[in-house]
Motif scaffolding. Structure first.
Motif, PDB file in Angstrom:
ATOM      1  N   LEU A   3       0.830  -1.203   0.000  1.00 23.65           N
ATOM      2  CA  LEU A   3       0.000   0.000   0.000  1.00 23.65           C
ATOM      3  C   LEU A   3       0.863   1.252   0.000  1.00 23.65           C
ATOM      4  O   LEU A   3       1.790   1.376   0.801  1.00 23.65           O
ATOM      5  CB  LEU A   3      -0.911   0.007   1.226  1.00 23.65           C
ATOM      6  CG  LEU A   3      -1.765   1.255   1.453  1.00 23.65           C
ATOM      7  CD1 LEU A   3      -2.803   1.405   0.344  1.00 23.65           C
ATOM      8  CD2 LEU A   3      -2.448   1.200   2.819  1.00 23.65           C
ATOM      9  N   SER A   4       0.546   2.180  -0.906  1.00 24.27           N
ATOM     10  CA  SER A   4       1.191   3.491  -0.930  1.00 24.27           C
ATOM     11  C   SER A   4       0.124   4.548  -0.719  1.00 24.27           C
ATOM     12  O   SER A   4      -0.947   4.494  -1.335  1.00 24.27           O
ATOM     13  CB  SER A   4       1.889   3.740  -2.270  1.00 24.27           C
ATOM     14  OG  SER A   4       2.977   2.857  -2.463  1.00 24.27           O
ATOM     15  N   VAL A   5       0.406   5.495   0.140  1.00 23.73           N
ATOM     16  CA  VAL A   5      -0.473   6.644   0.369  1.00 23.73           C
ATOM     17  C   VAL A   5       0.223   7.867  -0.197  1.00 23.73           C
ATOM     18  O   VAL A   5       1.369   8.152   0.164  1.00 23.73           O
ATOM     19  CB  VAL A   5      -0.774   6.843   1.865  1.00 23.73           C
ATOM     20  CG1 VAL A   5      -1.705   8.035   2.065  1.00 23.73           C
ATOM     21  CG2 VAL A   5      -1.376   5.584   2.471  1.00 23.73           C
ATOM     22  N   VAL A   6      -0.439   8.581  -1.086  1.00 20.15           N
ATOM     23  CA  VAL A   6       0.159   9.735  -1.752  1.00 20.15           C
ATOM     24  C   VAL A   6      -0.618  10.994  -1.370  1.00 20.15           C
ATOM     25  O   VAL A   6      -1.839  11.067  -1.561  1.00 20.15           O
ATOM     26  CB  VAL A   6       0.156   9.568  -3.284  1.00 20.15           C
ATOM     27  CG1 VAL A   6       0.724  10.805  -3.964  1.00 20.15           C
ATOM     28  CG2 VAL A   6       0.961   8.329  -3.676  1.00 20.15           C
ATOM     29  N   VAL A   7       0.108  11.990  -0.831  1.00 11.37           N
ATOM     30  CA  VAL A   7      -0.526  13.220  -0.359  1.00 11.37           C
ATOM     31  C   VAL A   7       0.261  14.428  -0.865  1.00 11.37           C
ATOM     32  O   VAL A   7       1.384  14.664  -0.421  1.00 11.37           O
ATOM     33  CB  VAL A   7      -0.585  13.276   1.180  1.00 11.37           C
ATOM     34  CG1 VAL A   7      -1.406  14.483   1.635  1.00 11.37           C
ATOM     35  CG2 VAL A   7      -1.138  11.994   1.763  1.00 11.37           C
ATOM     36  N   GLU A  35       3.682   2.615   2.762  1.00 13.91           N
ATOM     37  CA  GLU A  35       4.467   3.842   2.751  1.00 13.91           C
ATOM     38  C   GLU A  35       3.530   5.031   2.635  1.00 13.91           C
ATOM     39  O   GLU A  35       2.442   4.929   2.062  1.00 13.91           O
ATOM     40  CB  GLU A  35       5.465   3.856   1.584  1.00 13.91           C
ATOM     41  CG  GLU A  35       4.805   3.801   0.214  1.00 13.91           C
ATOM     42  CD  GLU A  35       5.789   3.840  -0.943  1.00 13.91           C
ATOM     43  OE1 GLU A  35       6.995   4.028  -0.688  1.00 13.91           O
ATOM     44  OE2 GLU A  35       5.344   3.676  -2.110  1.00 13.91           O
ATOM     45  N   ILE A  36       3.945   6.150   3.217  1.00 10.85           N
ATOM     46  CA  ILE A  36       3.182   7.401   3.136  1.00 10.85           C
ATOM     47  C   ILE A  36       4.071   8.415   2.435  1.00 10.85           C
ATOM     48  O   ILE A  36       5.091   8.849   2.983  1.00 10.85           O
ATOM     49  CB  ILE A  36       2.793   7.912   4.529  1.00 10.85           C
ATOM     50  CG1 ILE A  36       1.922   6.881   5.269  1.00 10.85           C
ATOM     51  CG2 ILE A  36       2.040   9.244   4.423  1.00 10.85           C
ATOM     52  CD1 ILE A  36       1.649   7.236   6.717  1.00 10.85           C
ATOM     53  N   VAL A  61       6.787   7.225   6.584  1.00  7.66           N
ATOM     54  CA  VAL A  61       6.719   8.487   5.851  1.00  7.66           C
ATOM     55  C   VAL A  61       7.921   8.636   4.933  1.00  7.66           C
ATOM     56  O   VAL A  61       9.064   8.374   5.318  1.00  7.66           O
ATOM     57  CB  VAL A  61       6.642   9.683   6.821  1.00  7.66           C
ATOM     58  CG1 VAL A  61       6.802  11.000   6.060  1.00  7.66           C
ATOM     59  CG2 VAL A  61       5.317   9.669   7.571  1.00  7.66           C
ATOM     60  N   ARG A  62       7.660   9.072   3.730  1.00  5.79           N
ATOM     61  CA  ARG A  62       8.694   9.427   2.756  1.00  5.79           C
ATOM     62  C   ARG A  62       8.375  10.810   2.218  1.00  5.79           C
ATOM     63  O   ARG A  62       7.255  11.069   1.787  1.00  5.79           O
ATOM     64  CB  ARG A  62       8.737   8.418   1.622  1.00  5.79           C
ATOM     65  CG  ARG A  62       9.663   8.813   0.467  1.00  5.79           C
ATOM     66  CD  ARG A  62       9.521   7.861  -0.701  1.00  5.79           C
ATOM     67  NE  ARG A  62      10.320   8.279  -1.841  1.00  5.79           N
ATOM     68  CZ  ARG A  62      10.278   7.693  -3.042  1.00  5.79           C
ATOM     69  NH1 ARG A  62       9.464   6.666  -3.253  1.00  5.79           N
ATOM     70  NH2 ARG A  62      11.044   8.134  -4.038  1.00  5.79           N
ATOM     71  N   GLY A  63       9.346  11.694   2.232  1.00  7.95           N
ATOM     72  CA  GLY A  63       9.139  13.042   1.727  1.00  7.95           C
ATOM     73  C   GLY A  63       9.741  13.214   0.350  1.00  7.95           C
ATOM     74  O   GLY A  63      10.866  12.777   0.093  1.00  7.95           O
ATOM     75  N   VAL A  64       8.982  13.835  -0.553  1.00  2.76           N
ATOM     76  CA  VAL A  64       9.460  14.183  -1.895  1.00  2.76           C
ATOM     77  C   VAL A  64       9.270  15.685  -2.060  1.00  2.76           C
ATOM     78  O   VAL A  64       8.144  16.181  -1.945  1.00  2.76           O
ATOM     79  CB  VAL A  64       8.694  13.412  -2.991  1.00  2.76           C
ATOM     80  CG1 VAL A  64       9.124  13.891  -4.372  1.00  2.76           C
ATOM     81  CG2 VAL A  64       8.908  11.916  -2.851  1.00  2.76           C
ATOM     82  N   ARG A  65      10.376  16.385  -2.305  1.00  4.74           N
ATOM     83  CA  ARG A  65      10.313  17.837  -2.402  1.00  4.74           C
ATOM     84  C   ARG A  65      10.529  18.276  -3.847  1.00  4.74           C
ATOM     85  O   ARG A  65      11.556  17.971  -4.451  1.00  4.74           O
ATOM     86  CB  ARG A  65      11.378  18.474  -1.513  1.00  4.74           C
ATOM     87  CG  ARG A  65      11.232  19.975  -1.342  1.00  4.74           C
ATOM     88  CD  ARG A  65      12.314  20.505  -0.429  1.00  4.74           C
ATOM     89  NE  ARG A  65      12.021  21.854   0.030  1.00  4.74           N
ATOM     90  CZ  ARG A  65      12.827  22.568   0.808  1.00  4.74           C
ATOM     91  NH1 ARG A  65      13.987  22.039   1.227  1.00  4.74           N
ATOM     92  NH2 ARG A  65      12.491  23.791   1.192  1.00  4.74           N
ATOM     93  N   MET A  66       9.543  18.987  -4.398  1.00  2.88           N
ATOM     94  CA  MET A  66       9.650  19.463  -5.768  1.00  2.88           C
ATOM     95  C   MET A  66      10.481  20.735  -5.806  1.00  2.88           C
ATOM     96  O   MET A  66      10.541  21.494  -4.835  1.00  2.88           O
ATOM     97  CB  MET A  66       8.262  19.680  -6.359  1.00  2.88           C
ATOM     98  CG  MET A  66       7.437  18.399  -6.396  1.00  2.88           C
ATOM     99  SD  MET A  66       5.796  18.624  -7.094  1.00  2.88           S
ATOM    100  CE  MET A  66       6.206  19.004  -8.800  1.00  2.88           C
ATOM    101  N   SER A  67      11.130  20.981  -6.943  1.00  5.43           N
ATOM    102  CA  SER A  67      12.046  22.113  -7.060  1.00  5.43           C
ATOM    103  C   SER A  67      11.320  23.451  -7.034  1.00  5.43           C
ATOM    104  O   SER A  67      11.903  24.476  -6.666  1.00  5.43           O
ATOM    105  CB  SER A  67      12.861  21.993  -8.352  1.00  5.43           C
ATOM    106  OG  SER A  67      12.007  22.022  -9.483  1.00  5.43           O
ATOM    107  N   ILE A  68      10.059  23.459  -7.427  1.00  2.94           N
ATOM    108  CA  ILE A  68       9.253  24.679  -7.473  1.00  2.94           C
ATOM    109  C   ILE A  68       7.783  24.272  -7.502  1.00  2.94           C
ATOM    110  O   ILE A  68       7.459  23.125  -7.823  1.00  2.94           O
ATOM    111  CB  ILE A  68       9.608  25.538  -8.720  1.00  2.94           C
ATOM    112  CG1 ILE A  68       9.082  26.968  -8.584  1.00  2.94           C
ATOM    113  CG2 ILE A  68       9.091  24.882  -9.990  1.00  2.94           C
ATOM    114  CD1 ILE A  68       9.556  27.899  -9.695  1.00  2.94           C
ATOM    115  N   ASN A  69       6.914  25.187  -7.162  1.00  2.75           N
ATOM    116  CA  ASN A  69       5.483  24.891  -7.176  1.00  2.75           C
ATOM    117  C   ASN A  69       5.000  24.643  -8.604  1.00  2.75           C
ATOM    118  O   ASN A  69       5.177  25.475  -9.486  1.00  2.75           O
ATOM    119  CB  ASN A  69       4.703  26.059  -6.557  1.00  2.75           C
ATOM    120  CG  ASN A  69       3.199  25.833  -6.618  1.00  2.75           C
ATOM    121  OD1 ASN A  69       2.520  26.393  -7.465  1.00  2.75           O
ATOM    122  ND2 ASN A  69       2.686  25.010  -5.733  1.00  2.75           N
TER     123      ASN A  69
END
Length: 319
Positions: A3-7, A35-36, A61-69
């Motif tokens: 299971l993956s939870v995407v937010v 994973e979240i 929890v796994r964090g993914v940070r985008m370079s810009i909005n």
């Protein structure tokens, strides 16, 4: 990974702690295989710090940070592409959509459905204008669209890996995720729920963004606006023909009294139709221009799954 939870998250530092706590409870039965993924869509507050703090408390929890909005739909796409699970659960960070509904959605998927979406039976804490425009949006969208998109739904849903892979194979840049899942088909069913009021922060969809979102949705799934422009042109020609007959009749009967009001009205009407037609054509031409450039949808500047911050990763090209 089961299971993956995407937010997707945009300036949601106040919502992250309660979000992760409720998600941790919701994924309890699958926590060893879950994973979240929290996608920071170029936030300007402490959202990224809150995500990293949540990872220390909840190892899923796994964090993914985008370079810009890049907007909600692109951020959601980034999270979906990062997801490893056989089943993928999507929701927003504002907790208006209850994570606790995951158990019911999992039950429906066990019965053979590929997409289980939440249908909003009630909208708490929203203005009359917001409810009215949302109600009208889905009705107009279905009237204009070539695809039957479930009414009163958002991106709150549980999908199978099969359905997700089909959606991720679609290469368009202007993403309308809920419409894309409707387009790919497979077995789908809805679950009604009451949408709660936002407890923390403010909406990320003011009227301007809602209007842009609606235009993207309509132009992405239908050519009916172009047909409407053609029909309006024929209506204009018909009215012009009737006016010409009236003018010739007036000349023959010597009833040519001057009247500026009718002239101004006619010019305004025809000009409005022409501008509307040009605007509709411009939307489609602009979409073709963006697609022709074939730029990546996004860049990732940081991923907490890596041992250290990685350089920006180019989105893989899809055929």
């Amino acid at each position: 990974m089961y299971l993956s939870v995407v937010v997707p998250c945009m300036n949601e530092e106040g919502s992250i702690p309660s979000l992760v706590a409720r998600l941790a409870d919701a994924i309890g039965p699958y926590k060893d295989r879950a994973e979240i993924i929290l996608v920071d869509d170029g936030s300007t507050d402490a959202t990224w710090a809150a995500i990293k703090a949540a990872q220390q408390i909840c190892p899923q929890v796994r964090g993914v940070r985008m370079s810009i909005n890049r907007g909600h739909q692109i951020a959601l796409t980034a999270g979906l592409e990062a997801a490893l699970g056989a089943r993928i659960f999507m929701l927003d960070a504002d907790l208006q959509d209850p994570p606790e509904l995951l158990a019911d959605m999992m039950t429906m998927m066990d019965r053979g459905y590929d997409v289980v979406y939440g249908r909003r039976a009630e909208r708490q804490g929203e203005t009359l204008f917001k409810r009215a425009t949302a109600h009208m949006f889905y009705r107009v969208l279905n009237a204009m669209s070539d695809v039957d998109i479930p009414r009163d739904t958002g991106d709150f849903r549980l999908v199978s890996r099969t359905a997700l892979d089909a959606v991720l194979a679609m290469p368009e840049k202007a993403r309308f995720i809920r419409g894309m899942f409707a387009w790919v088909g497979f077995r789908q069913i809805g679950i009604e729920y009451s949408r709660a009021a936002r407890e923390v922060g403010e909406t990320k969809y003011p009227f301007r963004k809602m209007l842009r979102f609606a235009i993207d949705a309509m132009t992405a799934f239908s050519t009916k606006p172009l047909k409407l422009a053609t029909r309006l042109s024929f209506v204009s020609l018909g009215v012009a023909a009737l006016m010409m007959i009236y003018v010739f009749r007036s000349l023959i009967l010597y009833q040519t009294a001057p009247g500026w009001a009718s002239v101004v009205l006619a010019i305004s009407a025809f000009s409005g139709v022409q501008l509307l037609t040009l605007g509709i054509l411009g939307e489609y031409i602009g979409r073709l221009y963006v697609e022709a450039k074939n730029r990546p949808l996004y860049f990732v500047s940081e991923d907490t799954r890596a041992a250290e911050s990685a350089p920006p990763v180019l989105l893989k090209k899809r055929a």
